[in-house]
Design a protein around this motif. Structure first.
Motif, mmCIF file in Angstrom:
data_model
loop_
_atom_site.group_PDB
_atom_site.id
_atom_site.type_symbol
_atom_site.label_atom_id
_atom_site.label_comp_id
_atom_site.label_asym_id
_atom_site.label_seq_id
_atom_site.Cartn_x
_atom_site.Cartn_y
_atom_site.Cartn_z
ATOM 1 N N GLY A 55 36.603 16.947 49.717
ATOM 2 C CA GLY A 55 35.758 15.826 50.019
ATOM 3 C C GLY A 55 35.429 15.720 51.519
ATOM 4 N N TRP A 56 34.076 15.526 51.751
ATOM 5 C CA TRP A 56 33.594 15.606 53.044
ATOM 6 C C TRP A 56 34.328 14.710 53.976
ATOM 7 N N GLN A 57 34.506 15.305 54.923
ATOM 8 C CA GLN A 57 35.341 14.491 56.358
ATOM 9 C C GLN A 57 34.919 15.295 57.543
ATOM 10 N N ASP A 58 35.179 14.419 58.446
ATOM 11 C CA ASP A 58 35.281 14.903 60.021
ATOM 12 C C ASP A 58 36.363 15.761 60.421
ATOM 13 N N VAL A 59 36.148 16.786 60.749
ATOM 14 C CA VAL A 59 37.314 17.771 61.170
ATOM 15 C C VAL A 59 37.368 18.158 62.357
ATOM 16 N N SER A 60 38.293 17.759 63.316
ATOM 17 C CA SER A 60 38.293 18.028 64.777
ATOM 18 C C SER A 60 38.471 19.557 64.848
ATOM 19 N N ILE A 61 37.571 20.145 65.604
ATOM 20 C CA ILE A 61 37.724 21.780 65.908
ATOM 21 C C ILE A 61 38.216 22.041 67.297
ATOM 22 N N ALA A 76 32.626 18.724 57.181
ATOM 23 C CA ALA A 76 33.131 19.726 56.418
ATOM 24 C C ALA A 76 33.424 19.148 54.986
ATOM 25 N N PRO A 77 33.072 20.041 53.963
ATOM 26 C CA PRO A 77 33.541 19.524 52.488
ATOM 27 C C PRO A 77 34.834 19.907 52.093
ATOM 28 N N GLN A 78 35.562 20.666 52.865
ATOM 29 C CA GLN A 78 37.080 20.758 52.824
ATOM 30 C C GLN A 78 37.710 21.035 54.207
ATOM 31 N N SER A 79 39.018 20.407 53.956
ATOM 32 C CA SER A 79 39.935 20.662 55.064
ATOM 33 C C SER A 79 40.835 21.492 54.698
ATOM 34 N N ASP A 82 47.417 24.715 57.773
ATOM 35 C CA ASP A 82 48.239 25.743 57.714
ATOM 36 C C ASP A 82 48.858 25.718 59.051
ATOM 37 N N ALA A 83 49.874 26.720 59.191
ATOM 38 C CA ALA A 83 50.460 26.798 60.466
ATOM 39 C C ALA A 83 49.688 26.905 61.849
ATOM 40 N N GLY A 84 48.437 27.362 61.513
ATOM 41 C CA GLY A 84 47.428 27.300 62.672
ATOM 42 C C GLY A 84 46.862 25.721 63.108
ATOM 43 N N GLY A 85 47.339 24.952 62.155
ATOM 44 C CA GLY A 85 46.416 23.418 62.302
ATOM 45 C C GLY A 85 45.610 23.138 61.281
ATOM 46 N N LEU A 86 45.048 21.988 61.458
ATOM 47 C CA LEU A 86 43.976 21.600 60.520
ATOM 48 C C LEU A 86 42.429 22.154 60.904
ATOM 49 N N HIS A 87 41.642 22.546 60.014
ATOM 50 C CA HIS A 87 40.388 23.234 60.304
ATOM 51 C C HIS A 87 39.431 23.125 59.364
ATOM 52 N N PRO A 88 38.435 22.963 59.364
ATOM 53 C CA PRO A 88 37.429 22.807 58.385
ATOM 54 C C PRO A 88 37.214 24.154 57.456
ATOM 55 N N SER A 89 36.736 23.915 56.201
ATOM 56 C CA SER A 89 36.585 24.906 55.247
ATOM 57 C C SER A 89 35.416 24.928 54.658
ATOM 58 N N TYR A 90 34.423 25.921 54.520
ATOM 59 C CA TYR A 90 33.371 25.980 53.458
ATOM 60 C C TYR A 90 33.627 26.854 52.445
ATOM 61 N N ASP A 91 34.622 27.113 51.693
ATOM 62 C CA ASP A 91 35.110 27.969 50.812
ATOM 63 C C ASP A 91 34.752 27.358 49.282
ATOM 64 N N PHE A 92 33.434 27.309 48.972
ATOM 65 C CA PHE A 92 33.173 26.593 47.688
ATOM 66 C C PHE A 92 33.894 27.364 46.519
#
Length: 141
Positions: A55-61, A76-79, A82-92
């Motif tokens: 789901g599209w959302q604003d992800v703080s980079i 980003a269409p996905q977030s 993980d252990a590194g924190g929150l990040h956007p994903s574009y892995d369709f």
């Protein structure tokens, strides 16, 4: 010459947008993931403790350290958390949504936290927190 420029521009536009429009069969999160829906976002906690949401959302980079910090967010269409924190994903190719949608968070919550329902799985959790905020933490955070 003008026509050649238009053809080049059209070709570049097609080359850039084709990967975005191409249909890639979405595969669900790994087997044994726990799926849920909260606030219109379909999410899953995977067996390795990673939390992914569709789901599209604003992800703080990152945050610019001016005046106490200004967060910079991108849509980003996905977030992924993980252990590194929150990040956007574009892995369709990977979806965190089951066919027909995910069950409501309140149906799959398996614990009671200090402020409300909590879903714990694989070292990660999502919960209703202070003042009704929804928060998640991946394994290792």
């Amino acid at each position: 010459m003008k026509r050649f420029g238009l053809l080049i521009a059209a070709g570049v536009t097609a080359a850039v947008t084709a990967p975005l429009v191409a249909t890639v069969p979405a595969q669900a999160a790994p087997p044994d993931s726990v799926y849920f829906n909260y606030g219109g976002k379909n999410c899953a906690i995977t067996p390795d403790g990673v939390i992914g949401c569709d789901g599209w959302q604003d992800v703080s980079i990152f945050t610019i350290p001016i005046g106490g910090g200004i967060p910079i967010s991108i849509p980003a269409p996905q977030s992924i958390q993980d252990a590194g924190g929150l990040h956007p994903s574009y892995d369709f190719s990977q979806s965190y949504t089951q066919p027909g949608g995910n069950p409501d968070f309140f149906q799959v919550a398996n614990e009671q936290g200090p402020f409300g329902p909590k879903l714990s799985y694989a070292g990660a959790f999502c919960e209703i927190s202070f003042r009704g905020w929804f928060r998640c933490a991946a394994r290792g955070q």
